[in-house]
Design an enzyme around this catalytic site. Structure first.
Site, PDB file in Angstrom:
ATOM      1  N   THR A  63       0.814  -1.227   0.000  1.00 25.24           N
ATOM      2  CA  THR A  63       0.000   0.000   0.000  1.00 25.24           C
ATOM      3  C   THR A  63       0.842   1.269   0.000  1.00 25.24           C
ATOM      4  OG1 THR A  63      -1.817  -1.098   1.112  1.00 25.24           O
ATOM      5  CG2 THR A  63      -1.703   1.278   1.391  1.00 25.24           C
TER       6      THR A  63
ATOM      7  N   GLN B 171      -4.586 -20.980  18.297  1.00 25.80           N
ATOM      8  CA  GLN B 171      -5.345 -19.893  17.646  1.00 25.80           C
ATOM      9  C   GLN B 171      -5.323 -18.627  18.502  1.00 25.80           C
ATOM     10  OE1 GLN B 171      -9.328 -21.349  16.884  1.00 25.80           O
ATOM     11  NE2 GLN B 171      -8.543 -23.140  15.810  1.00 25.80           N
TER      12      GLN B 171
ATOM     13  N   SER C 120       1.333  -7.603  -1.354  1.00 23.53           N
ATOM     14  CA  SER C 120       2.047  -8.669  -0.633  1.00 23.53           C
ATOM     15  C   SER C 120       1.248  -9.963  -0.548  1.00 23.53           C
ATOM     16  CB  SER C 120       2.474  -8.198   0.754  1.00 23.53           C
ATOM     17  OG  SER C 120       1.398  -8.160   1.638  1.00 23.53           O
ATOM     18  N   SER C 121      -0.029  -9.930  -0.930  1.00 23.12           N
ATOM     19  CA  SER C 121      -0.792 -11.176  -1.010  1.00 23.12           C
ATOM     20  C   SER C 121      -0.158 -12.120  -2.032  1.00 23.12           C
ATOM     21  CB  SER C 121      -2.234 -10.913  -1.450  1.00 23.12           C
ATOM     22  OG  SER C 121      -2.766  -9.853  -0.728  1.00 23.12           O
TER      23      SER C 121
HETATM   24  N1  ASP Z   1      -2.849  -5.538   0.179  1.00 24.77           N
HETATM   25  C1  ASP Z   1      -1.785  -4.682   0.649  1.00 24.77           C
HETATM   26  C2  ASP Z   1      -0.491  -5.498   0.653  1.00 24.77           C
HETATM   27  O1  ASP Z   1      -0.303  -6.290   1.534  1.00 24.77           O
HETATM   28  C3  ASP Z   1      -2.091  -4.173   2.013  1.00 24.77           C
HETATM   29  C4  ASP Z   1      -1.078  -3.231   2.611  1.00 24.77           C
HETATM   30  O2  ASP Z   1       0.031  -3.047   2.151  1.00 24.77           O
HETATM   31  O3  ASP Z   1      -1.412  -2.615   3.638  1.00 24.77           O
HETATM   32  O4  ASP Z   1       0.289  -5.350  -0.240  1.00 24.77           O
END
Ligand code: ASP
Length: 334
Positions: free
Chosen positions: A12, A271, A58-59
């Site tokens: 982000t 958990q 980063s997903s």
């Molecule tokens: N979806 C974004 C990522 O992990 C979320 C972030 O950076 O806050 O790349």
């Protein structure tokens, strides 16, 4: 003159709005940083920026990208006093955990950071997160892989993403903060001890087939039986409380036994964000212990996954891996 290397992987922090939602753009973040005087303030170290290709949400991070980040650090290790890795928040705790195992005998700060709101927005946490990370990287006190976010410096392999939208997005419930940024940056004595005199070395990871199973009430274990083949090298089971699972002798045990007979390393985590697994404290965890599962104590799932990748990539056999999973290698276990 202290100089820090920023390795920009995506996330982000450098994203812009597109018709398909926020996404990273090549060259955008570096241009923005160069145009903004704050990032060139005399109280900050000098920095160079290395932009990885492709920039990722980063997903989409995999073991391949972890290797690329580690190699970029390795190439430049002697040229900088510390490293800041700009990364998306979604899998930052996994990458921080993985790097903590991969970067052996690390004697310099490697600080992962990012933001919940992009730098291009008028209200953003990006500026402070990056400025403070640069200062911590230049300070040189935290000679380990850390995650800096929302005013807190966390041990990388203890961190977990705690909030999907809050600006204090990470916590390390089983480990004291390494530092807090108030009027000054105050370091705690939780930092790892004396610097290593052994040479810095990088272990590359392989994409080992592993899995994570989260236990829930009513789980039908027989659905998991088909995945318990000898291809599956490791499993992290996220159990209730102190390591407890439903199903007992008839449902879960045959599946666990099959997996263990195949040489799969089964690691039991909890958990609960806080506290640890005590296998055998209850009847509902004794069966896992008797079957030969590894006690993950207070390992986060992120650290357990990264540690399995690391230990298998080192080529150890299952018995050695079981022993090392229960041993603290670099601050990941209390
Ligand atoms: N979806 C974004 C990522 O992990 C979320 C972030 O950076 O806050 O790349």
């Amino acid at each position: 003159m202290k100089k820090v290397c920023i390795i920009y992987t995506g996330g982000t922090i450098g994203m812009v709005k597109t018709p398909k939602g926020y996404a990273p753009r090549r060259g955008y973040l570096e241009k923005k940083l160069n145009e903004t005087e704050d990032f060139h303030n005399e109280r900050l170290p000098e920095w160079d920026l290395v932009e990885l290709y492709p920039l990722l949400d980063s997903s989409n991070m995999t073991v391949r990208e972890w290797n690329v980040i580690a190699e970029e650090i390795e190439k430049r290790y002697d040229d900088y006093c510390g490293f800041v890795v700009l990364h998306g928040t979604d899998t930052m705790a996994y990458t921080a955990s993985a790097l903590s195992f991969m970067l052996e005998n690390l004697n310099k700060p490697v600080i992962l950071t990012g933001s919940q709101i992009p730098l291009c927005e008028i209200r953003s946490d990006a500026r402070d997160n990056l400025i403070e990370s640069l200062m911590i990287a230049a300070d040189g006190k935290a000679r380990e892989v850390c995650l800096y976010f929302g005013g807190k410096l966390l041990r990388g392999n203890r961190a977990t993403k705690y909030s999907a939208d809050g600006l204090e997005a990470f916590r390390s419930p089983n480990c004291l903060y390494l530092a807090e940024a108030g009027i000054e940056i105050k370091y705690s004595n939780a930092l790892l001890r004396a610097p290593s005199d052994k040479p810095f070395k990088v272990t590359r990871l392989s994409p080992i087939p592993i899995g994570v199973i989260k236990i829930f009430p009513g789980i039908q274990f027989e659905l998991f039986e088909p995945i318990m083949t000898d291809k599956l090298r490791g499993i992290v089971i996220e159990t209730f409380g102190a390591g407890n699972v439903p199903g007992g002798e008839n449902e879960l045990l045959p599946i666990i036994k099959k997996a263990i007979a195949n040489g799969t390393v089964i690691t039991v985590c909890t958990q609960c964000p806080n506290g640890r697994v005590t296998l055998g404290a209850y009847e509902t965890s004794m069966m896992l212990k008797d079957a030969g599962a590894v006690c993950g104590y207070d390992l986060t799932t992120e650290a357990a996954v990264a540690k399995l990748y690391y230990l298998f990539s080192r080529g150890y056999d299952s018995d050695k891996i079981k022993e090392l999973m229960e041993t603290d290698l670099c601050g990941e276990l209390t």
